[in-house]
Design an enzyme around this catalytic site. Structure first.
Site, PDB file in Angstrom:
ATOM      1  N   ALA A   1       2.181  27.383  25.887  1.00  0.00           N
ATOM      2  CA  ALA A   1       2.954  26.367  26.625  1.00  0.00           C
ATOM      3  C   ALA A   1       1.989  25.615  27.524  1.00  0.00           C
TER       4      ALA A   1
ATOM      5  N   GLY B   1       1.567  22.235  27.542  1.00  0.00           N
ATOM      6  CA  GLY B   1       1.940  20.836  27.717  1.00  0.00           C
ATOM      7  C   GLY B   1       2.527  20.238  26.452  1.00  0.00           C
TER       8      GLY B   1
ATOM      9  N   HIS C   1      31.056  25.175  54.782  1.00  0.00           N
ATOM     10  CA  HIS C   1      30.510  26.491  55.145  1.00  0.00           C
ATOM     11  C   HIS C   1      31.256  27.581  54.402  1.00  0.00           C
TER      12      HIS C   1
ATOM     13  N   LYS D   1      17.934  27.116  29.100  1.00  0.00           N
ATOM     14  CA  LYS D   1      18.755  27.548  30.241  1.00  0.00           C
ATOM     15  C   LYS D   1      19.757  28.621  29.811  1.00  0.00           C
TER      16      LYS D   1
ATOM     17  N   GLY E   1       3.010  26.610  33.554  1.00  0.00           N
ATOM     18  CA  GLY E   1       3.753  25.411  33.951  1.00  0.00           C
ATOM     19  C   GLY E   1       5.236  25.677  33.773  1.00  0.00           C
TER      20      GLY E   1
ATOM     21  N   GLY F   1      15.779  11.917  12.605  1.00  0.00           N
ATOM     22  CA  GLY F   1      15.271  12.675  11.463  1.00  0.00           C
ATOM     23  C   GLY F   1      15.618  14.151  11.519  1.00  0.00           C
TER      24      GLY F   1
ATOM     25  N   ALA G   1      14.487  14.944  30.763  1.00  0.00           N
ATOM     26  CA  ALA G   1      15.635  14.402  30.042  1.00  0.00           C
ATOM     27  C   ALA G   1      16.382  13.353  30.860  1.00  0.00           C
TER      28      ALA G   1
ATOM     29  N   GLY H   1      18.096  15.660  20.174  1.00  0.00           N
ATOM     30  CA  GLY H   1      16.643  15.712  20.360  1.00  0.00           C
ATOM     31  C   GLY H   1      16.141  17.049  20.859  1.00  0.00           C
ATOM     32  N   THR H   2      14.978  16.993  21.497  1.00  0.00           N
ATOM     33  CA  THR H   2      14.356  18.209  22.030  1.00  0.00           C
ATOM     34  C   THR H   2      15.288  18.879  23.033  1.00  0.00           C
TER      35      THR H   2
HETATM   36  P1  FAD Z   1      13.357  13.866  22.441  1.00  0.00           P
HETATM   37  O1  FAD Z   1      14.426  14.662  23.084  1.00  0.00           O
HETATM   38  O2  FAD Z   1      12.110  14.568  22.054  1.00  0.00           O
HETATM   39  O3  FAD Z   1      14.020  13.181  21.168  1.00  0.00           O
HETATM   40  C1  FAD Z   1      13.282  12.422  20.268  1.00  0.00           C
HETATM   41  C2  FAD Z   1      14.000  12.459  18.948  1.00  0.00           C
HETATM   42  O4  FAD Z   1      13.396  11.506  18.081  1.00  0.00           O
HETATM   43  C3  FAD Z   1      13.901  13.805  18.230  1.00  0.00           C
HETATM   44  O5  FAD Z   1      15.194  14.275  17.928  1.00  0.00           O
HETATM   45  C4  FAD Z   1      13.112  13.495  16.956  1.00  0.00           C
HETATM   46  O6  FAD Z   1      13.551  14.241  15.817  1.00  0.00           O
HETATM   47  C5  FAD Z   1      13.406  12.015  16.771  1.00  0.00           C
HETATM   48  N1  FAD Z   1      12.355  11.313  16.031  1.00  0.00           N
HETATM   49  C6  FAD Z   1      11.031  11.245  16.323  1.00  0.00           C
HETATM   50  N2  FAD Z   1      10.387  10.471  15.435  1.00  0.00           N
HETATM   51  C7  FAD Z   1      11.322  10.028  14.555  1.00  0.00           C
HETATM   52  C8  FAD Z   1      11.280   9.214  13.400  1.00  0.00           C
HETATM   53  N3  FAD Z   1      10.142   8.659  12.950  1.00  0.00           N
HETATM   54  N4  FAD Z   1      12.436   8.993  12.720  1.00  0.00           N
HETATM   55  C9  FAD Z   1      13.604   9.542  13.136  1.00  0.00           C
HETATM   56  N5  FAD Z   1      13.707  10.326  14.224  1.00  0.00           N
HETATM   57  C10 FAD Z   1      12.581  10.562  14.930  1.00  0.00           C
HETATM   58  N6  FAD Z   1      13.759  18.347  30.673  1.00  0.00           N
HETATM   59  C11 FAD Z   1      14.594  18.374  31.743  1.00  0.00           C
HETATM   60  O7  FAD Z   1      14.851  17.321  32.333  1.00  0.00           O
HETATM   61  N7  FAD Z   1      15.141  19.553  32.175  1.00  0.00           N
HETATM   62  C12 FAD Z   1      14.884  20.727  31.575  1.00  0.00           C
HETATM   63  O8  FAD Z   1      15.409  21.770  31.994  1.00  0.00           O
HETATM   64  C13 FAD Z   1      14.017  20.726  30.443  1.00  0.00           C
HETATM   65  N8  FAD Z   1      13.740  21.876  29.805  1.00  0.00           N
HETATM   66  C14 FAD Z   1      12.937  21.840  28.696  1.00  0.00           C
HETATM   67  C15 FAD Z   1      12.668  23.044  28.051  1.00  0.00           C
HETATM   68  C16 FAD Z   1      11.842  23.059  26.939  1.00  0.00           C
HETATM   69  C17 FAD Z   1      11.568  24.371  26.234  1.00  0.00           C
HETATM   70  C18 FAD Z   1      11.311  21.828  26.448  1.00  0.00           C
HETATM   71  C19 FAD Z   1      10.452  21.835  25.219  1.00  0.00           C
HETATM   72  C20 FAD Z   1      11.573  20.633  27.093  1.00  0.00           C
HETATM   73  C21 FAD Z   1      12.381  20.627  28.232  1.00  0.00           C
HETATM   74  N9  FAD Z   1      12.658  19.456  28.925  1.00  0.00           N
HETATM   75  C22 FAD Z   1      13.472  19.485  30.025  1.00  0.00           C
HETATM   76  C23 FAD Z   1      12.102  18.146  28.502  1.00  0.00           C
HETATM   77  C24 FAD Z   1      13.165  17.344  27.723  1.00  0.00           C
HETATM   78  O9  FAD Z   1      13.584  18.077  26.592  1.00  0.00           O
HETATM   79  C25 FAD Z   1      12.579  16.003  27.300  1.00  0.00           C
HETATM   80  O10 FAD Z   1      12.082  15.322  28.438  1.00  0.00           O
HETATM   81  C26 FAD Z   1      13.630  15.128  26.642  1.00  0.00           C
HETATM   82  O11 FAD Z   1      14.184  15.754  25.511  1.00  0.00           O
HETATM   83  C27 FAD Z   1      13.020  13.783  26.235  1.00  0.00           C
HETATM   84  O12 FAD Z   1      13.977  12.982  25.612  1.00  0.00           O
HETATM   85  P2  FAD Z   1      13.553  11.851  24.560  1.00  0.00           P
HETATM   86  O13 FAD Z   1      14.825  11.196  24.155  1.00  0.00           O
HETATM   87  O14 FAD Z   1      12.480  11.019  25.128  1.00  0.00           O
HETATM   88  O15 FAD Z   1      12.897  12.627  23.334  1.00  0.00           O
HETATM   89  P1  NAD Z   2       3.166  21.928  31.834  1.00  0.00           P
HETATM   90  O1  NAD Z   2       2.334  20.724  31.930  1.00  0.00           O
HETATM   91  O2  NAD Z   2       4.331  22.091  32.763  1.00  0.00           O
HETATM   92  O3  NAD Z   2       2.265  23.234  32.028  1.00  0.00           O
HETATM   93  C1  NAD Z   2       1.160  23.505  31.230  1.00  0.00           C
HETATM   94  C2  NAD Z   2       0.278  24.492  31.967  1.00  0.00           C
HETATM   95  O4  NAD Z   2      -0.692  24.972  31.051  1.00  0.00           O
HETATM   96  C3  NAD Z   2      -0.467  23.875  33.140  1.00  0.00           C
HETATM   97  O5  NAD Z   2      -0.272  24.669  34.289  1.00  0.00           O
HETATM   98  C4  NAD Z   2      -1.926  23.871  32.675  1.00  0.00           C
HETATM   99  O6  NAD Z   2      -2.837  24.043  33.746  1.00  0.00           O
HETATM  100  C5  NAD Z   2      -1.954  25.046  31.714  1.00  0.00           C
HETATM  101  N1  NAD Z   2      -2.980  24.991  30.675  1.00  0.00           N
HETATM  102  C6  NAD Z   2      -3.346  23.925  29.922  1.00  0.00           C
HETATM  103  N2  NAD Z   2      -4.277  24.271  29.004  1.00  0.00           N
HETATM  104  C7  NAD Z   2      -4.500  25.599  29.171  1.00  0.00           C
HETATM  105  C8  NAD Z   2      -5.340  26.553  28.519  1.00  0.00           C
HETATM  106  N3  NAD Z   2      -6.119  26.211  27.483  1.00  0.00           N
HETATM  107  N4  NAD Z   2      -5.318  27.831  28.959  1.00  0.00           N
HETATM  108  C9  NAD Z   2      -4.513  28.206  29.990  1.00  0.00           C
HETATM  109  N5  NAD Z   2      -3.695  27.339  30.641  1.00  0.00           N
HETATM  110  C10 NAD Z   2      -3.677  26.060  30.233  1.00  0.00           C
HETATM  111  O7  NAD Z   2       3.623  21.997  30.294  1.00  0.00           O
HETATM  112  P2  NAD Z   2       4.753  22.839  29.558  1.00  0.00           P
HETATM  113  O8  NAD Z   2       5.126  24.037  30.370  1.00  0.00           O
HETATM  114  O9  NAD Z   2       4.275  23.019  28.173  1.00  0.00           O
HETATM  115  O10 NAD Z   2       5.969  21.837  29.557  1.00  0.00           O
HETATM  116  C11 NAD Z   2       5.840  20.561  28.929  1.00  0.00           C
HETATM  117  C12 NAD Z   2       6.748  19.550  29.566  1.00  0.00           C
HETATM  118  O11 NAD Z   2       8.109  19.833  29.214  1.00  0.00           O
HETATM  119  C13 NAD Z   2       6.734  19.562  31.085  1.00  0.00           C
HETATM  120  O12 NAD Z   2       5.694  18.788  31.622  1.00  0.00           O
HETATM  121  C14 NAD Z   2       8.066  18.968  31.410  1.00  0.00           C
HETATM  122  O13 NAD Z   2       7.938  17.566  31.367  1.00  0.00           O
HETATM  123  C15 NAD Z   2       8.948  19.434  30.271  1.00  0.00           C
HETATM  124  N6  NAD Z   2       9.782  20.592  30.705  1.00  0.00           N
HETATM  125  C16 NAD Z   2      10.607  20.447  31.781  1.00  0.00           C
HETATM  126  C17 NAD Z   2      11.376  21.505  32.198  1.00  0.00           C
HETATM  127  C18 NAD Z   2      12.286  21.314  33.369  1.00  0.00           C
HETATM  128  O14 NAD Z   2      12.497  20.177  33.760  1.00  0.00           O
HETATM  129  N7  NAD Z   2      12.833  22.378  33.942  1.00  0.00           N
HETATM  130  C19 NAD Z   2      11.305  22.728  31.560  1.00  0.00           C
HETATM  131  C20 NAD Z   2      10.444  22.856  30.473  1.00  0.00           C
HETATM  132  C21 NAD Z   2       9.684  21.779  30.058  1.00  0.00           C
END
Ligand code: FAD
Ligand code: NAD
Length: 466
Positions: free
Chosen positions: A271, A273, A445, A53, A186, A37, A321, A42-43
Site C-alpha cells: 500500500a 500509493g 450534551h 469500512k 499511509g 468497463g 471520493a 468505481g474504486t
Molecule cells: P474511480 O473510483 O477509480 O473510478 C474510475 C472508474 O473508471 C473505474 O470504475 C474504472 O473501471 C473506470 N474506467 C477507467 N478507465 C476506463 C475506460 N477506459 N473505459 C471504461 N471505464 C474506465 N476515498 C475517500 O474519500 N474515503 C475513503 O474512505 C476511501 N477509502 C479508500 C480505500 C481504499 C482501499 C482505496 C483503494 C481507496 C479509497 N479511497 C477513499 C479513494 C477513493 O476510492 C477514490 O478517491 C475515488 O474512488 C476516486 O473516484 P474517481 O471517480 O475519480 O475514480
Molecule cells: P498513501 O500515500 O496514503 O501511503 C503510502 C505510504 O507508503 C506512505 O506513507 C509512503 O511513505 C510509504 N511508502 C512508499 N513507498 C514505500 C516503500 N517502497 N517502502 C515502504 N514504504 C513506502 O497511499 P495508500 O495508503 O496506498 O493510499 C492511496 C490513496 O488512496 C491515498 O492517498 C488516498 O488518497 C486514498 N485513500 C483514502 C482513504 C481515506 O480517505 N480514508 C483510505 C484509503 C485510501
C-alpha cells in the site's frame, strides 16, 4: 460492424466522479452517456471506501468481543468469540452490491445511458466503446469528461499476485493469514493493517518515512502510533522493502544504515500509493497538458483541450471520493451553462484508523507557513463526558483561527468516532465562521461535538470544562 451514436456529454468512468457528474447532467437535461468497463461505483464502492469500512467495522466488533471475553470494565462477558471470515466477506459484498445497484438506478432515473465496456479515445469528440458482449459502439460527443480514476502502485520487485496483495485482495480474503506484512503506513496500510490485527493476524508494518501517516502532523498521529503499539502491531519505520521470497519472506532495508533483514510473512499487503489511470485507453492521442502523472486541469475542471474535462483521481491529489463527486457536480453544471468554479475552502480528509483522524482546512503549521498570524487551541477528549461513556477518552479536537478577526482556518481531530465531526468542521470553514460562532452555538450534551465548541472557547480564552 461498429454502431455510431451521438450524445452531448460522454463520461468515461463510473466511479464517484463520473457517476455523480452523470446524475447531475441528467437532472439538468443534458443528453449523457457514461462508459464503465468494470463496475458502476468505481474504486470507492467496489474495492475502496465502502468495502474497507465494512471490513474495519467487522474487525472492530470482533476485537470488542475478544476484549469482552477477557474482562471488560463495562461488565460485559463473552465466551470464546469466533469469526467466519467467509461470511464477513459475503456481508461486505452484499453492501457493495446494494450500493452499486443503487448507482445504476440513480443513473437510469436521471436518464443517463450506461454503456458497459472499455472506452478507447480516438479524438476529443470520438470514443469507441468495446462492450463485454456484442459489437463496438462509436460515440460522438460534444463534451468528453475523463473520470478514469486511479490504480495501486506496484513495487517492481514484488508485482501483485499470489502472496503479494493489493488493497483489493486484502478486502476479500479467502482465509486470514497468520502473518501479514504491510508495506506503507499511509491510509490503506494503517486502516487495513489495524483491521487485520483486530481480526487476530500478526501484523508488521514497514514504512519508508520516519513516522506513521507522514502526511499528517505529528501531534495528530501520536495517538494512532500509541494505539498501534497497544494493539501489538510491529512497526519498522525508515525502512523500505527490497523483495520477497516464499522461504524467507520480505527483505527489508533499514535505509539510514544500509542494513537488510528478513520478515517472515504469509501475505504482503503493498500500500505505497495510487497513481492516476492515464494509460491504455488512447488518452495520449489527445496530448493533453499533464502535471506530473495526472491530467492538468484549471479551476473549472477544464483540460488543455476545449470541451475535454477531467475530474477525480485522474486529476491528482487529494485522491478522495468526496472531492471527485464535488468536481463531477461542478463540471456537469458548467456544461449545462451555469457559472461554476471548483474552489472549495476546504476538502476534509479522514483516516479510518482507530482512533480516527480528521483534517480540514489549515493546520497551525500550514497557516504559519502561509504567513498568517493565527491562534490555535485543542480540547482533549479526556475532559469530554461522551467520550468517557464510549470508552474513547484519548485524542483531541484542535481549531486554528486568524488572530485578528477569529476567522476559522482549520480543524484537526483524533479520537474514536471523530469522522462524524468532519461535516461540522467543513461547514464552519465554508460558511466563514468565527471562533465566537462555534463557541457560542449550543452543542447537544453529551456529544463529542462539544469538544469542538470547547476548543473554540479555549482559543478565545473562555474554555469552561478545562
Ligand atoms: P474511480 O473510483 O477509480 O473510478 C474510475 C472508474 O473508471 C473505474 O470504475 C474504472 O473501471 C473506470 N474506467 C477507467 N478507465 C476506463 C475506460 N477506459 N473505459 C471504461 N471505464 C474506465 N476515498 C475517500 O474519500 N474515503 C475513503 O474512505 C476511501 N477509502 C479508500 C480505500 C481504499 C482501499 C482505496 C483503494 C481507496 C479509497 N479511497 C477513499 C479513494 C477513493 O476510492 C477514490 O478517491 C475515488 O474512488 C476516486 O473516484 P474517481 O471517480 O475519480 O475514480
Ligand atoms: P498513501 O500515500 O496514503 O501511503 C503510502 C505510504 O507508503 C506512505 O506513507 C509512503 O511513505 C510509504 N511508502 C512508499 N513507498 C514505500 C516503500 N517502497 N517502502 C515502504 N514504504 C513506502 O497511499 P495508500 O495508503 O496506498 O493510499 C492511496 C490513496 O488512496 C491515498 O492517498 C488516498 O488518497 C486514498 N485513500 C483514502 C482513504 C481515506 O480517505 N480514508 C483510505 C484509503 C485510501
Amino acid at each position: 460492424m461498429t454502431k455510431e451514436v451521438t450524445t452531448k456529454l460522454l463520461i468515461i468512468g463510473g466511479g464517484p466522479g463520473g457517476y455523480v457528474a452523470g446524475i447531475r447532467a441528467g437532472q439538468l437535461g443534458i443528453p449523457t452517456m457514461l462508459v464503465e468497463g468494470a463496475s458502476l461505483g468505481g474504486t470507492c464502492l467496489n474495492i475502496g471506501c465502502i468495502p474497507s469500512k465494512a471490513l474495519i467495522h467487522a474487525a472492530h466488533e470482533f476485537d470488542q468481543a475478544r476484549a469482552q471475553a477477557t474482562g471488560s470494565p463495562t461488565g460485559i462477558r463473552v465466551q470464546r468469540p469466533q469469526i467466519d471470515i467467509a461470511q464477513t466477506v459475503r456481508w461486505k459484498d452484499g453492501i457493495v452490491q446494494r450500493l452499486t445497484g443503487g448507482v445504476g438506478g440513480l443513473l437510469r432515473k436521471a436518464g443517463v445511458q450506461v454503456l458497459k465496456g472499455w472506452a478507447e479515445i480516438e479524438d476529443g469528440k470520438t470514443v469507441t466503446v468495446k462492450p463485454h458482449q456484442g459489437e463496438p459502439v462509436r460515440v460522438r460527443c460534444e463534451h468528453l469528461l475523463l473520470a478514469t480514476g486511479s490504480e495501486p502502485v506496484e513495487l517492481p520487485s514484488m508485482p501483485f499476485g499470489g502472496a503479494i496483495w493489493s488493497s483489493t485482495d486484502a478486502l476479500s480474503p479467502d482465509l486470514l493469514p497468520r502473518r501479514l506484512v504491510v508495506v506503507g503506513a499511509g491510509y490503506i496500510g494503517l486502516e487495513l493493517g489495524m483491521a487485520y490485527r483486530k481480526l487476530g493476524v500478526d501484523v508488521t508494518v514497514v514504512e519508508a518515512a520516519q513516522r506513521v501517516l507522514p502526511s499528517y502532523d505529528e501531534e495528530l498521529t501520536e495517538p494512532v502510533l500509541q494505539a498501534l503499539q497497544k494493539q501489538g502491531v510491529v512497526l519498522h519505520l525508515g525502512c523500505s522493502v527490497a523483495s520477497w521470497d516464499a522461504q524467507h519472506g520480505v527483505h527489508v532495508r533499514i535505509d539510514a544504515r544500509a542494513e537488510d533483514f528478513a520478515l517472515p510473512a504469509d501475505r504482503v499487503l503493498v500500500a505505497v500509493g495510487r497513481r492516476p489511470r492515464t494509460a491504455g485507453f488512447g488518452l495520449e492521442s489527445l496530448q493533453l497538458d499533464m502535471a506530473g502523472r495526472h491530467i492538468a486541469i484549471d479551476a473549472h475542471g477544464r483540460t488543455s483541450m476545449r470541451n475535454v474535462w477531467a475530474i477525480g483521481d485522474v486529476t491528482g491529489e487529494p485522491m478522495l471520493a468526496h472531492r471527485a463527486m464535488a468536481q463531477g457536480e461542478c463540471v456537469a453544471e458548467q456544461i449545462a451553462g451555469r457559472n461554476r468554479r471548483f474552489e472549495p475552502m476546504a476538502i476534509p480528509a479522514v483516516c479510518f484508523t482507530d482512533p480516527e483522524v480528521v483534517v480540514t482546512g489549515k493546520t497551525p503549521g500550514e497557516a504559519r507557513a502561509a504567513g498568517m498570524d493565527c491562534i490555535d487551541a485543542a480540547f482533549p477528549f479526556a475532559a469530554n463526558g461522551r467520550a468517557m461513556t464510549l470508552e474513547a477518552a484519548s485524542g483531541f479536537v484542535r481549531v486554528v483561527a486568524r488572530r485578528d478577526n477569529h476567522l476559522i482556518l482549520g480543524w484537526q481531530a483524533v479520537g474514536k468516532g471523530v469522522a462524524e465531526l468532519a461535516a461540522a468542521f467543513s461547514q464552519s470553514i465554508e460558511m466563514g465562521a468565527r471562533l465566537e460562532d462555534v463557541g457560542h452555538t449550543i452543542h447537544a450534551h453529551p456529544t463529542l461535538g462539544e469538544a469542538a465548541q470547547e476548543a473554540a472557547l479555549r482559543a478565545l480564552g473562555q474554555a469552561l470544562h478545562i
